[in-house]
Design a protein around this motif. Sequence first.
Motif, short mmCIF file in Angstrom:
data_model
loop_
_atom_site.label_atom_id
_atom_site.label_comp_id
_atom_site.label_asym_id
_atom_site.label_seq_id
_atom_site.Cartn_x
_atom_site.Cartn_y
_atom_site.Cartn_z
N HIS A 1 3.61 4.96 0.26
CA HIS A 1 3.43 3.64 -0.34
C HIS A 1 3.07 2.59 0.69
O HIS A 1 3.21 2.81 1.89
N GLU A 2 2.67 1.45 0.20
CA GLU A 2 2.45 0.28 1.04
C GLU A 2 3.78 -0.14 1.64
O GLU A 2 4.83 0.18 1.05
N ALA B 1 3.40 -6.08 8.80
CA ALA B 1 2.32 -6.27 7.82
C ALA B 1 2.39 -7.67 7.22
O ALA B 1 1.52 -8.05 6.42
#
Lengths: 184, 184
Positions: A76-77, A135
């Motif tokens: 997943h992100e 991120a």
Amino acid sequence: MRADAQRNLDTLLQTTMAVFASDGVDAPVRLIAEKAGVGVGTVYRHFPQRSDLVAAVFRREIDACAAAAAVLSAKHEPFEALAAWMQRYAAFVAAKRGLAKALHSGDPAFDTLPGYFDERLRPALRKLLETAAAAGVVRADVDADELLGAVASLCMSAHNAGSGRAERMVALLVDGLRHGATSP
Amino acid sequence: MRADAQRNLDTLLQTTMAVFASDGVDAPVRLIAEKAGVGVGTVYRHFPQRSDLVAAVFRREIDACAAAAAVLSAKHEPFEALAAWMQRYAAFVAAKRGLAKALHSGDPAFDTLPGYFDERLRPALRKLLETAAAAGVVRADVDADELLGAVASLCMSAHNAGSGRAERMVALLVDGLRHGATSP
DNA sequence: GTTTATACGGAACATTGTTCCGTTTAGCAA
DNA sequence: TTGCTAAACGGAACAATGTTCCGTATAAAC
């Protein structure tokens, strides 16, 4: 170690996990041995005391929970991975209420469990947090330890409340992490 | 109720309290019966389950703690009475670590204990607080419930730390009550 | 004093953790 | 393949403890 011994140890641990899940951590050793297809003598050779078996199963489940972090991270992100793992951890804590009892029982077999907790779970969560922070999707000033503790408290105290409450509280907590995120 | 039954019940409760204090709340029923000079059958007629006996003893000690409030209040100035009772309560919580285990055991015999806690201890503390607040020696905006909970947490978490730590923390808390007192 | 409902004591039972030892078997060497 | 041995196995037996049961003793009522 002889092959049959290794085999028995594996099936014993796996069976014990299943029995604890269905009958609770107080299930008799006889029952566990029977379901695993071994004699009680075999159980006691691998685990000199009943509590050693309980501790071994807990360690195994902690391992599984920690390992899930890498899997989720690859699939997943960053934020979704973090959120999913937090729910995974919450489910673990909620399901294993016997754990709290064990930790407070004073039995020396459980003495190393808190350390194992830190050693395995904290790095897993820290990596998830750092990845997400890098991120720029979550804030960077939250400690992994505090988060683990907070979720544990949430799941413990909310355990007798209605269904889904713990999940919602954890989700709320995770969403809180988004606040103050600094894009890279 | 027959006179001998009442006598046995009294000595049984008193003896049980003593045995719990010396051997812990896990002391065998046989031992309790023996020290009380009765048979186990007598124990089980009065308390159908072992946990009922444990609950009865806890209730008795809660009663004693609540009753101490009136005694202290009559013997000391408002603030000293409050401070002394807080230490009395702290000692009770610290000594009865089996209580926490019992409350979390899920045994129905303990279901009514939390309510009993509130019912007896909260009014006792509230009266002490109100008296002290009316005398202008402590602030008036502190809730009895919160205070009970805070002391319990303190004593639980500080229980494995060095001697006297819990007492000092409670004393600190009580001294904090003096802050912001408004003379009448 | 007699009677009877109540309480008593403790042996017996049930459950569960733990130990012990005769039996079986995996791994290996000839 | 066969024989050997150390390791592992199974489960009966033991120990500790909660709980039940019932014959016996006794407090209280008449």
